[in-house]
Scaffold this motif. Structure first.
Motif, PDB file in Angstrom:
ATOM      1  N   MET A  77       0.805  -1.205   0.000  1.00 17.87           N
ATOM      2  CA  MET A  77       0.000   0.000   0.000  1.00 17.87           C
ATOM      3  C   MET A  77       0.842   1.260   0.000  1.00 17.87           C
ATOM      4  SD  MET A  77      -3.489  -0.143   2.098  1.00 17.87           S
ATOM      5  CE  MET A  77      -4.049  -1.785   2.415  1.00 17.87           C
ATOM      6  N   GLU A  78       2.088   1.131   0.350  1.00 16.56           N
ATOM      7  CA  GLU A  78       2.949   2.308   0.397  1.00 16.56           C
ATOM      8  C   GLU A  78       3.183   2.900  -0.987  1.00 16.56           C
ATOM      9  OE1 GLU A  78       5.433  -1.413   0.336  1.00 16.56           O
ATOM     10  OE2 GLU A  78       3.973  -0.671   1.771  1.00 16.56           O
ATOM     11  N   HIS A  79       2.810   2.157  -2.042  1.00 13.81           N
ATOM     12  CA  HIS A  79       2.996   2.663  -3.404  1.00 13.81           C
ATOM     13  C   HIS A  79       1.829   3.527  -3.876  1.00 13.81           C
ATOM     14  CE1 HIS A  79       6.570   0.271  -3.874  1.00 13.81           C
ATOM     15  NE2 HIS A  79       5.917  -0.796  -3.493  1.00 13.81           N
ATOM     16  N   LEU A  80       0.734   3.500  -3.137  1.00 16.99           N
ATOM     17  CA  LEU A  80      -0.423   4.321  -3.500  1.00 16.99           C
ATOM     18  C   LEU A  80      -0.187   5.771  -3.096  1.00 16.99           C
ATOM     19  CD1 LEU A  80      -3.446   2.155  -2.263  1.00 16.99           C
ATOM     20  CD2 LEU A  80      -2.656   2.445  -4.601  1.00 16.99           C
ATOM     21  N   SER A  81      -0.664   6.673  -3.934  1.00 19.17           N
ATOM     22  CA  SER A  81      -0.609   8.087  -3.550  1.00 19.17           C
ATOM     23  C   SER A  81      -1.611   8.314  -2.420  1.00 19.17           C
ATOM     24  CB  SER A  81      -0.975   8.976  -4.748  1.00 19.17           C
ATOM     25  OG  SER A  81      -2.346   8.830  -5.061  1.00 19.17           O
ATOM     26  N   ASP A  82      -1.457   9.409  -1.712  1.00 27.30           N
ATOM     27  CA  ASP A  82      -2.380   9.726  -0.619  1.00 27.30           C
ATOM     28  C   ASP A  82      -3.814   9.815  -1.129  1.00 27.30           C
ATOM     29  OD1 ASP A  82      -0.183   9.804   1.042  1.00 27.30           O
ATOM     30  OD2 ASP A  82      -0.193  11.991   1.281  1.00 27.30           O
ATOM     31  N   ASP A  83      -3.995  10.493  -2.248  1.00 23.25           N
ATOM     32  CA  ASP A  83      -5.343  10.662  -2.795  1.00 23.25           C
ATOM     33  C   ASP A  83      -5.961   9.321  -3.181  1.00 23.25           C
ATOM     34  OD1 ASP A  83      -5.329  13.411  -2.463  1.00 23.25           O
ATOM     35  OD2 ASP A  83      -4.589  13.795  -4.494  1.00 23.25           O
ATOM     36  N   LEU A  84      -5.171   8.455  -3.788  1.00 21.05           N
ATOM     37  CA  LEU A  84      -5.684   7.148  -4.186  1.00 21.05           C
ATOM     38  C   LEU A  84      -6.002   6.291  -2.958  1.00 21.05           C
ATOM     39  CD1 LEU A  84      -6.480   5.408  -6.530  1.00 21.05           C
ATOM     40  CD2 LEU A  84      -4.120   4.623  -6.706  1.00 21.05           C
ATOM     41  N   LEU A  85      -5.220   6.425  -1.923  1.00 21.03           N
ATOM     42  CA  LEU A  85      -5.477   5.699  -0.681  1.00 21.03           C
ATOM     43  C   LEU A  85      -6.815   6.125  -0.080  1.00 21.03           C
ATOM     44  CD1 LEU A  85      -4.308   3.699   1.433  1.00 21.03           C
ATOM     45  CD2 LEU A  85      -3.363   5.697   2.592  1.00 21.03           C
ATOM     46  N   ILE A  86      -7.062   7.429  -0.028  1.00 23.20           N
ATOM     47  CA  ILE A  86      -8.321   7.953   0.501  1.00 23.20           C
ATOM     48  C   ILE A  86      -9.489   7.487  -0.366  1.00 23.20           C
ATOM     49  CG2 ILE A  86      -9.650  10.047   1.008  1.00 23.20           C
ATOM     50  CD1 ILE A  86      -7.279   9.523   2.936  1.00 23.20           C
ATOM     51  N   GLU A  87      -9.317   7.564  -1.665  1.00 20.75           N
ATOM     52  CA  GLU A  87     -10.359   7.118  -2.590  1.00 20.75           C
ATOM     53  C   GLU A  87     -10.643   5.624  -2.405  1.00 20.75           C
ATOM     54  OE1 GLU A  87     -10.924   6.700  -7.401  1.00 20.75           O
ATOM     55  OE2 GLU A  87      -9.707   8.363  -6.664  1.00 20.75           O
ATOM     56  N   SER A  88      -9.600   4.850  -2.204  1.00 25.14           N
ATOM     57  CA  SER A  88      -9.759   3.402  -1.991  1.00 25.14           C
ATOM     58  C   SER A  88     -10.530   3.109  -0.714  1.00 25.14           C
ATOM     59  CB  SER A  88      -8.392   2.719  -1.924  1.00 25.14           C
ATOM     60  OG  SER A  88      -7.702   2.887  -3.126  1.00 25.14           O
ATOM     61  N   TYR A  89     -10.259   3.890   0.314  1.00 20.48           N
ATOM     62  CA  TYR A  89     -10.972   3.725   1.585  1.00 20.48           C
ATOM     63  C   TYR A  89     -12.471   3.965   1.386  1.00 20.48           C
ATOM     64  CZ  TYR A  89     -12.731   4.781   6.233  1.00 20.48           C
ATOM     65  OH  TYR A  89     -13.486   4.811   7.372  1.00 20.48           O
ATOM     66  N   HIS A  90     -12.811   5.054   0.724  1.00 18.96           N
ATOM     67  CA  HIS A  90     -14.225   5.370   0.500  1.00 18.96           C
ATOM     68  C   HIS A  90     -14.898   4.315  -0.382  1.00 18.96           C
ATOM     69  CE1 HIS A  90     -14.285   9.101   2.647  1.00 18.96           C
ATOM     70  NE2 HIS A  90     -13.286   9.581   1.944  1.00 18.96           N
ATOM     71  N   LYS A  91     -14.214   3.863  -1.411  1.00 16.91           N
ATOM     72  CA  LYS A  91     -14.792   2.863  -2.316  1.00 16.91           C
ATOM     73  C   LYS A  91     -14.967   1.523  -1.603  1.00 16.91           C
ATOM     74  CE  LYS A  91     -16.258   2.207  -6.499  1.00 16.91           C
ATOM     75  NZ  LYS A  91     -17.422   2.943  -7.007  1.00 16.91           N
ATOM     76  N   ALA A  92     -14.015   1.145  -0.783  1.00 17.83           N
ATOM     77  CA  ALA A  92     -14.121  -0.116  -0.037  1.00 17.83           C
ATOM     78  C   ALA A  92     -15.319  -0.083   0.897  1.00 17.83           C
ATOM     79  CB  ALA A  92     -12.832  -0.376   0.743  1.00 17.83           C
ATOM     80  N   ASN A  93     -15.565   1.052   1.532  1.00 19.18           N
ATOM     81  CA  ASN A  93     -16.739   1.203   2.392  1.00 19.18           C
ATOM     82  C   ASN A  93     -18.017   1.156   1.566  1.00 19.18           C
ATOM     83  OD1 ASN A  93     -16.066   1.425   5.209  1.00 19.18           O
ATOM     84  ND2 ASN A  93     -14.934   3.257   4.660  1.00 19.18           N
ATOM     85  N   GLU A  94     -18.014   1.849   0.463  1.00 17.53           N
ATOM     86  CA  GLU A  94     -19.193   1.898  -0.414  1.00 17.53           C
ATOM     87  C   GLU A  94     -19.573   0.491  -0.892  1.00 17.53           C
ATOM     88  OE1 GLU A  94     -19.951   3.393  -4.939  1.00 17.53           O
ATOM     89  OE2 GLU A  94     -18.808   4.737  -3.646  1.00 17.53           O
TER      90      GLU A  94
END
Length: 46
Positions: A1-18
């Motif tokens: 996960m350290e390869h993800l940008s901050d924005d992509l990490l945040i987006e991934s969090y929201h999508k995983a919840n959705e």
């Protein structure tokens, strides 16, 4: 996960919840968000 940008990490969090993905997977994302001190960028609506 350290390869993800901050924005992509945040987006991934929201999508995983959705998509109601595994709570363990969401926890991994949240731990990385905490590690990067990005808590202020996520909305705790879920």
């Amino acid at each position: 996960m350290e390869h993800l940008s901050d924005d992509l990490l945040i987006e991934s969090y929201h999508k995983a919840n959705e998509l109601k993905l595994s709570p363990d997977f969401i926890l991994l994302i949240k731990e990385e968000i905490n590690k990067r001190q990005l808590n202020h960028k996520i909305k705790y609506s879920s």
